[in-house]
Design a protein around this motif. Structure first.
Motif, PDB file in Angstrom:
ATOM      1  N   VAL A  63     -32.302   4.278  60.784  1.00 15.36           N
ATOM      2  CA  VAL A  63     -32.456   5.721  60.995  1.00 15.36           C
ATOM      3  C   VAL A  63     -31.123   6.406  60.713  1.00 15.36           C
ATOM      4  CG1 VAL A  63     -33.214   7.527  62.568  1.00 15.36           C
ATOM      5  CG2 VAL A  63     -34.128   5.214  62.826  1.00 15.36           C
ATOM      6  N   TRP A  64     -31.087   7.180  59.640  1.00 17.25           N
ATOM      7  CA  TRP A  64     -29.870   7.872  59.225  1.00 17.25           C
ATOM      8  C   TRP A  64     -30.032   9.382  59.379  1.00 17.25           C
ATOM      9  CZ3 TRP A  64     -26.734   5.639  54.640  1.00 17.25           C
ATOM     10  CH2 TRP A  64     -26.851   4.241  54.592  1.00 17.25           C
ATOM     11  N   ASN A  65     -28.970  10.031  59.784  1.00 12.87           N
ATOM     12  CA  ASN A  65     -28.871  11.482  59.701  1.00 12.87           C
ATOM     13  C   ASN A  65     -27.796  11.811  58.683  1.00 12.87           C
ATOM     14  OD1 ASN A  65     -30.813  12.107  61.585  1.00 12.87           O
ATOM     15  ND2 ASN A  65     -29.394  12.525  63.251  1.00 12.87           N
ATOM     16  N   PHE A  66     -28.077  12.774  57.820  1.00 11.13           N
ATOM     17  CA  PHE A  66     -27.005  13.249  56.943  1.00 11.13           C
ATOM     18  C   PHE A  66     -27.046  14.776  56.902  1.00 11.13           C
ATOM     19  CE2 PHE A  66     -30.640  12.342  54.222  1.00 11.13           C
ATOM     20  CZ  PHE A  66     -30.707  13.435  53.361  1.00 11.13           C
ATOM     21  N   THR A  67     -25.862  15.348  56.880  1.00 11.33           N
ATOM     22  CA  THR A  67     -25.724  16.800  56.892  1.00 11.33           C
ATOM     23  C   THR A  67     -25.185  17.271  55.558  1.00 11.33           C
ATOM     24  OG1 THR A  67     -25.284  16.796  59.276  1.00 11.33           O
ATOM     25  CG2 THR A  67     -24.666  18.772  58.045  1.00 11.33           C
ATOM     26  N   LEU A  68     -25.859  18.249  54.950  1.00  5.22           N
ATOM     27  CA  LEU A  68     -25.427  18.846  53.696  1.00  5.22           C
ATOM     28  C   LEU A  68     -24.773  20.186  53.991  1.00  5.22           C
ATOM     29  CD1 LEU A  68     -28.616  18.175  51.524  1.00  5.22           C
ATOM     30  CD2 LEU A  68     -26.624  16.708  51.837  1.00  5.22           C
ATOM     31  N   PHE A  69     -23.621  20.417  53.394  1.00  5.24           N
ATOM     32  CA  PHE A  69     -22.888  21.669  53.581  1.00  5.24           C
ATOM     33  C   PHE A  69     -23.065  22.522  52.332  1.00  5.24           C
ATOM     34  CE2 PHE A  69     -20.916  18.427  56.165  1.00  5.24           C
ATOM     35  CZ  PHE A  69     -20.786  19.056  57.390  1.00  5.24           C
ATOM     36  N   GLY A  70     -23.528  23.754  52.531  1.00  4.99           N
ATOM     37  CA  GLY A  70     -23.835  24.643  51.422  1.00  4.99           C
ATOM     38  C   GLY A  70     -22.664  24.855  50.476  1.00  4.99           C
ATOM     39  N   GLY A 100     -23.923  27.200  54.938  1.00 11.60           N
ATOM     40  CA  GLY A 100     -25.009  26.548  55.645  1.00 11.60           C
ATOM     41  C   GLY A 100     -24.704  25.100  55.981  1.00 11.60           C
ATOM     42  N   MET A 101     -25.347  24.616  57.043  1.00  7.15           N
ATOM     43  CA  MET A 101     -25.247  23.216  57.452  1.00  7.15           C
ATOM     44  C   MET A 101     -26.674  22.716  57.672  1.00  7.15           C
ATOM     45  SD  MET A 101     -22.130  23.613  60.196  1.00  7.15           S
ATOM     46  CE  MET A 101     -22.288  21.914  60.761  1.00  7.15           C
ATOM     47  N   ALA A 122     -33.120  32.536  51.287  1.00  8.31           N
ATOM     48  CA  ALA A 122     -32.271  31.343  51.267  1.00  8.31           C
ATOM     49  C   ALA A 122     -30.960  31.607  52.001  1.00  8.31           C
ATOM     50  CB  ALA A 122     -32.000  30.915  49.831  1.00  8.31           C
ATOM     51  N   ARG A 123     -30.393  32.776  51.796  1.00  8.59           N
ATOM     52  CA  ARG A 123     -29.122  33.104  52.475  1.00  8.59           C
ATOM     53  C   ARG A 123     -29.333  33.236  53.979  1.00  8.59           C
ATOM     54  NH1 ARG A 123     -28.337  36.234  47.670  1.00  8.59           N
ATOM     55  NH2 ARG A 123     -29.154  38.113  48.662  1.00  8.59           N
ATOM     56  N   ARG A 124     -30.457  33.820  54.395  1.00  8.35           N
ATOM     57  CA  ARG A 124     -30.757  33.909  55.824  1.00  8.35           C
ATOM     58  C   ARG A 124     -30.887  32.505  56.419  1.00  8.35           C
ATOM     59  NH1 ARG A 124     -35.080  37.507  54.205  1.00  8.35           N
ATOM     60  NH2 ARG A 124     -34.341  39.673  54.145  1.00  8.35           N
ATOM     61  N   CYS A 125     -31.537  31.634  55.668  1.00  2.00           N
ATOM     62  CA  CYS A 125     -31.705  30.244  56.108  1.00  2.00           C
ATOM     63  C   CYS A 125     -30.343  29.592  56.325  1.00  2.00           C
ATOM     64  CB  CYS A 125     -32.498  29.479  55.054  1.00  2.00           C
ATOM     65  SG  CYS A 125     -32.574  27.700  55.296  1.00  2.00           S
ATOM     66  N   ALA A 126     -29.424  29.802  55.402  1.00  4.02           N
ATOM     67  CA  ALA A 126     -28.080  29.225  55.530  1.00  4.02           C
ATOM     68  C   ALA A 126     -27.348  29.812  56.723  1.00  4.02           C
ATOM     69  CB  ALA A 126     -27.289  29.476  54.247  1.00  4.02           C
ATOM     70  N   SER A 127     -27.493  31.118  56.908  1.00  2.26           N
ATOM     71  CA  SER A 127     -26.792  31.794  58.008  1.00  2.26           C
ATOM     72  C   SER A 127     -27.264  31.282  59.371  1.00  2.26           C
ATOM     73  CB  SER A 127     -27.014  33.301  57.904  1.00  2.26           C
ATOM     74  OG  SER A 127     -26.429  33.978  58.985  1.00  2.26           O
ATOM     75  N   PHE A 169     -36.021  17.301  56.671  1.00  2.00           N
ATOM     76  CA  PHE A 169     -34.952  18.137  57.218  1.00  2.00           C
ATOM     77  C   PHE A 169     -35.243  18.460  58.679  1.00  2.00           C
ATOM     78  CE2 PHE A 169     -33.888  18.871  52.786  1.00  2.00           C
ATOM     79  CZ  PHE A 169     -32.507  18.988  52.833  1.00  2.00           C
ATOM     80  N   CYS A 170     -34.230  18.280  59.518  1.00  2.00           N
ATOM     81  CA  CYS A 170     -34.337  18.656  60.933  1.00  2.00           C
ATOM     82  C   CYS A 170     -34.002  20.131  61.107  1.00  2.00           C
ATOM     83  CB  CYS A 170     -33.379  17.811  61.776  1.00  2.00           C
ATOM     84  SG  CYS A 170     -33.511  16.034  61.481  1.00  2.00           S
ATOM     85  N   THR A 171     -33.181  20.639  60.202  1.00  2.00           N
ATOM     86  CA  THR A 171     -32.803  22.051  60.203  1.00  2.00           C
ATOM     87  C   THR A 171     -33.767  22.810  59.305  1.00  2.00           C
ATOM     88  OG1 THR A 171     -30.493  21.362  60.339  1.00  2.00           O
ATOM     89  CG2 THR A 171     -30.911  23.666  59.780  1.00  2.00           C
ATOM     90  N   PRO A 172     -34.297  23.956  59.737  1.00  2.00           N
ATOM     91  CA  PRO A 172     -35.185  24.728  58.863  1.00  2.00           C
ATOM     92  C   PRO A 172     -34.541  24.967  57.503  1.00  2.00           C
ATOM     93  CG  PRO A 172     -35.239  25.629  61.066  1.00  2.00           C
ATOM     94  CD  PRO A 172     -34.158  24.577  61.078  1.00  2.00           C
ATOM     95  N   MET A 173     -35.296  24.707  56.442  1.00  2.00           N
ATOM     96  CA  MET A 173     -34.781  24.818  55.087  1.00  2.00           C
ATOM     97  C   MET A 173     -35.739  25.647  54.234  1.00  2.00           C
ATOM     98  SD  MET A 173     -32.963  24.354  52.426  1.00  2.00           S
ATOM     99  CE  MET A 173     -31.640  23.415  53.157  1.00  2.00           C
TER     100      MET A 173
END
Length: 480
Positions: free
Chosen positions: A360-367, A376-377, A468-473, A397-401
């Protein structure tokens, strides 16, 4: 593999693998590449939209002088004709296969091959399949065209999606054959414990598909005899595209549901299918509409696949304690990936194991700066089965995308070159977000509202960018 036919097929398979298609998939065995199975997903904007249709290709010893024998396998056990050119008995009528008369230049030639055959079959799945029937090719009457399309839409979801996935998952089904109702049920194996593919077999897909069958169906003798007679040796109990089918289902679930909701508003359940003038005997598509049932079945299938993923996490403790080969493999890959991202110093990806669990891996992408996702994270989770890479990871994705290639509930649609390399998976997903690039192939657009805006007018494209920008914010709120 020294004879000319094998060499020719090996070359074609190699070329196919180098140029993967999002809608054409192959499975073959190294020990016998004369028999190949293919899966074609129906083209978007047609009544076959993203359905999963299987075919077998049997190549003769004098190939490519002679065409292969092609048999449609998705026929509702020999009871459903999905197209004027795709019969309920499995026959595929195409001039290049020599199964239908064609004009000059349309016959089989050695210039044809696996890819051209599959593309020709896919072309039959048009927005007006009624017109494929000779004598009806100029038909423009919507009173004939649309009713024929409507029943294909219904049966595409019922047969090629619901029946298919329920079989993989061991979910009970009810079938009707010659007026007799039969129930298919799973035997005893557990859906969350898929079988492992033989090392000599290959699935050319994007991404790859592998065997994973949850049980052997039990049917009454008349139905079983009919199925065995039709399929003979062309179908195996462990379907080679099972894993792929499940992952495609998660990607296309919203689209299937949208079709059901749209059509159910137009057609009353219980309405009998329209019968085309070229349908006769058993070579037809009979039935009645029941979208309420399809909607429920789709939801049950989705829940069952998601439960499989949860089961993998629960089972991973046993895999770790028994020190399986894959447990060590994934841990080693994790250490190498962490070191790679540290040394590359790009700052775009952060990777961690959940509670030290290599499955089980988590990875975070930075905008990416100056992109829609700047600042965004976005955190995603990747869950592995002990048979990886035979069974590909489930990613969400665990974060809304908000992205045209990511479903509303976070499943990314992506392809990888190296299916056994975890970093290739992470890099492929990060390219979707960090590079801010979009494929124009509609089969990759798994967020329909987003796709409508992205490929719409200038104002609609601006609205997509704003979303998309709102999602990142808002994404950083999930890290507080």
């Amino acid at each position: 593999m020294s004879n000319p036919v094998s060499l020719r097929l090996a070359k074609e398979l190699s070329e196919f693998a180098k140029n993967p298609d999002h809608q054409l998939f192959l499975h073959y065995d190294d020990s016998n590449i004369m028999n190949i199975k293919a899966m074609i997903t129906g083209p978007p904007d047609t009544p076959y939209c993203l359905g999963q249709f299987e075919f077998s290709l049997q190549f003769p010893r004098d190939y490519p002088t002679d065409a292969p024998k092609v048999l449609a396998l998705t026929t509702n056990h020999g009871r459903t004709r999905f197209n004027p050119n795709i019969y309920s008995g499995g026959k595929v009528c195409l001039s290049i296969l020599g199964t239908w008369r064609g004009n000059a230049g349309e016959q089989w030639s050695s210039a044809h091959g696996i890819t051209s055959i599959l593309l020709s079959i896919q072309s039959l799945m048009s927005d007006k399949p009624y017109c494929n029937e000779p004598g009806h090719d100029l038909e423009k009457d919507p009173a004939k065209l649309e009713p024929y399309n409507q029943k294909i839409r219904h049966e595409t979801i019922r047969i090629s999606i619901c029946d298919r996935l329920e079989g993989f998952l061991g979910i009970n089904q009810t079938l009707t054959f010659n007026g007799t109702t039969d129930t298919i049920s799973s035997s005893s194996s557990t859906p969350s414990s898929p079988s492992t593919a033989a090392h000599s077999s290959n699935t050319l897909a994007t991404p790859v598909g592998t065997p994973n069958y949850s049980g052997t169906p039990t049917l009454s003798l008349p139905v079983l005899a009919h199925i065995e007679s039709l399929y003979a040796s062309t179908v195996t109990a462990n379907d080679e595209f099972c894993d792929l089918s499940k992952r495609l289902f998660l990607s296309y679930y919203d689209i299937y549901l949208h079709t059901v909701q749209t059509e159910s508003a137009l057609i009353k359940d219980g309405t009998a299918f329209y019968k085309a003038p070229f349908e006769y005997g058993s070579n037809k598509m009979d039935g009645t509409f029941n979208y309420a049932s399809l909607m429920e079945r789709l939801k049950v299938i989705k829940d069952a696949i998601e439960k499989e993923t949860t089961d993998w996490i629960e089972q991973s403790g046993k895999w770790i304690s028994s020190a399986t080969r894959m447990s060590s493999n994934l841990k080693r890959q994790y250490e190498q990936i962490v070191e790679y991202y540290r040394e590359s110093n790009t700052g775009g990806v952060d990777v961690e194991l959940v509670d030290g669990n290599p499955f089980v891996w988590n990875f975070t992408l930075f905008g990416k700066p100056m992109s829609n996702y700047d600042g965004g994270m976005f955190k995603a989770q990747m869950v592995f089965h002990n048979t990886f890479p035979d069974i590909q990871p489930r990613v969400k994705f665990c974060t809304p995308m908000y992205h045209v290639h990511v479903t509303a509930d976070g499943v990314p649609f992506y392809s990888v070159e190296k299916h056994d390399d975890v970093r290739s998976h992470i890099d492929a997903i990060s390219r979707l977000i960090l590079d801010d690039e979009y494929s124009t192939n509609p089969s990759t657009h798994v967020n329909l509202p987003a796709a409508k805006l992205l490929f719409g007018t200038k104002d609609e494209r601006r609205e997509y960018n704003r979303n998309a920008r709102r999602c990142a914010s808002r994404s950083t709120d999930y890290f507080e």
